[in-house]
Design an enzyme around this catalytic site. Sequence first.
Site, mmCIF file in Angstrom:
data_model
loop_
_atom_site.group_PDB
_atom_site.id
_atom_site.type_symbol
_atom_site.label_atom_id
_atom_site.label_comp_id
_atom_site.label_asym_id
_atom_site.label_seq_id
_atom_site.Cartn_x
_atom_site.Cartn_y
_atom_site.Cartn_z
ATOM 1 N N ASP A 103 35.096 -15.820 -14.315
ATOM 2 C CA ASP A 103 35.743 -14.725 -13.570
ATOM 3 C C ASP A 103 35.570 -13.366 -14.255
ATOM 4 O OD1 ASP A 103 36.720 -16.672 -11.745
ATOM 5 O OD2 ASP A 103 38.406 -17.091 -13.066
ATOM 6 N N SER A 113 40.200 -22.551 3.344
ATOM 7 C CA SER A 113 40.818 -21.556 4.233
ATOM 8 C C SER A 113 40.044 -20.234 4.170
ATOM 9 C CB SER A 113 42.298 -21.353 3.909
ATOM 10 O OG SER A 113 42.463 -20.660 2.696
ATOM 11 N N HIS A 168 39.001 -14.509 -6.559
ATOM 12 C CA HIS A 168 39.916 -15.074 -7.548
ATOM 13 C C HIS A 168 41.332 -14.583 -7.254
ATOM 14 C CE1 HIS A 168 41.221 -16.746 -11.324
ATOM 15 N NE2 HIS A 168 41.894 -15.625 -11.534
ATOM 16 N N ASN A 209 32.418 -14.258 -5.719
ATOM 17 C CA ASN A 209 33.555 -15.170 -5.895
ATOM 18 C C ASN A 209 34.845 -14.426 -5.543
ATOM 19 O OD1 ASN A 209 34.977 -17.535 -6.734
ATOM 20 N ND2 ASN A 209 35.457 -16.533 -8.678
ATOM 21 N N ASP A 212 28.984 -13.696 -12.818
ATOM 22 C CA ASP A 212 28.066 -13.713 -13.955
ATOM 23 C C ASP A 212 28.314 -15.002 -14.735
ATOM 24 O OD1 ASP A 212 30.343 -13.325 -15.443
ATOM 25 O OD2 ASP A 212 29.847 -11.308 -16.104
HETATM 26 C C1 GRF Z 1 41.655 -19.272 -3.351
HETATM 27 O O1 GRF Z 1 42.939 -18.877 -3.700
HETATM 28 C C2 GRF Z 1 40.631 -18.593 -4.204
HETATM 29 O O2 GRF Z 1 41.044 -17.364 -4.688
HETATM 30 C C3 GRF Z 1 40.463 -19.547 -5.355
HETATM 31 O O3 GRF Z 1 40.599 -20.816 -4.798
HETATM 32 C C4 GRF Z 1 41.401 -20.744 -3.623
HETATM 33 C C5 GRF Z 1 40.620 -21.412 -2.530
HETATM 34 O O4 GRF Z 1 41.384 -21.593 -1.379
HETATM 35 N N1 GRF Z 1 39.207 -19.311 -6.021
HETATM 36 P P1 GRF Z 1 40.735 -22.144 -0.036
HETATM 37 O O5 GRF Z 1 40.046 -23.470 -0.361
HETATM 38 O O6 GRF Z 1 39.771 -21.119 0.473
HETATM 39 O O7 GRF Z 1 41.892 -22.345 0.882
#
Ligand code: GRF
Length: 203
Positions: free
Chosen positions: A147, A14, A111, A109, A143
């Site tokens: 996270d 997503s 998170h 990334n 890095d």
């Molecule tokens: C997200 O919540 C992101 O923060 C985490 O994994 C999830 C990925 O969701 N690292 P999607 O596959 O982009 O829907």
Amino acid sequence: MRKRIAVLASGSGSNLQAILEAIDSGEILDAEVVLVLSDRKEAYALERARLRNIQTKYLRVKDYAAREEFDRHAVCVLEEARTDLVVLAGYMRLITPLFLAAFEQRVLNIHPSLLPAFPGGHGVADALAYGVKVSGCTVHFVDEGMDTGPILLQEAVPVYDDDTAETLHERIRKLEHKLYPKAINLWVQGKIKLRGRRCVIDE
Ligand code: GRF
């Protein structure tokens, strides 16, 4: 020159979708997604890419004896696609030093917690179980740690008494879909300066 973005994803994608739409709408300027790479064959992120005729690559974890070998091949694929920026979007693997050396300060990334609280694969559930009243999401440079890289952007959401990990994650995802494109655009426009661990945004 348009920046060439590769998205690495293991799941639904997503965030990938939000990035693609932000490019369509001009919220991210002068960039394109040239490759979507996954370690999971069934990742819906791959399907999202195929639907837009974006190059996809699936690398099967079992085919590699060590993490470094997997990453060495991933780096080859990324370099062949002339990748400028690597965007991890729900990519469930730790990146090795070998990978980072090839893309220094060019791996982002997202998170689903306010780092450094609740790193790792269960950030949303861990935050909820801890009893926090506010959580959120973090975009950071990658890095070698889990996270732990320099934080680029963060935003918060409230946590409600009746939240489950699913409802909280859904609220956070909505925020991610705005924050990640914003962060990517800042990178593409060259507006991020790193001073040690601190990202300074040059507006
Ligand atoms: C997200 O919540 C992101 O923060 C985490 O994994 C999830 C990925 O969701 N690292 P999607 O596959 O982009 O829907």
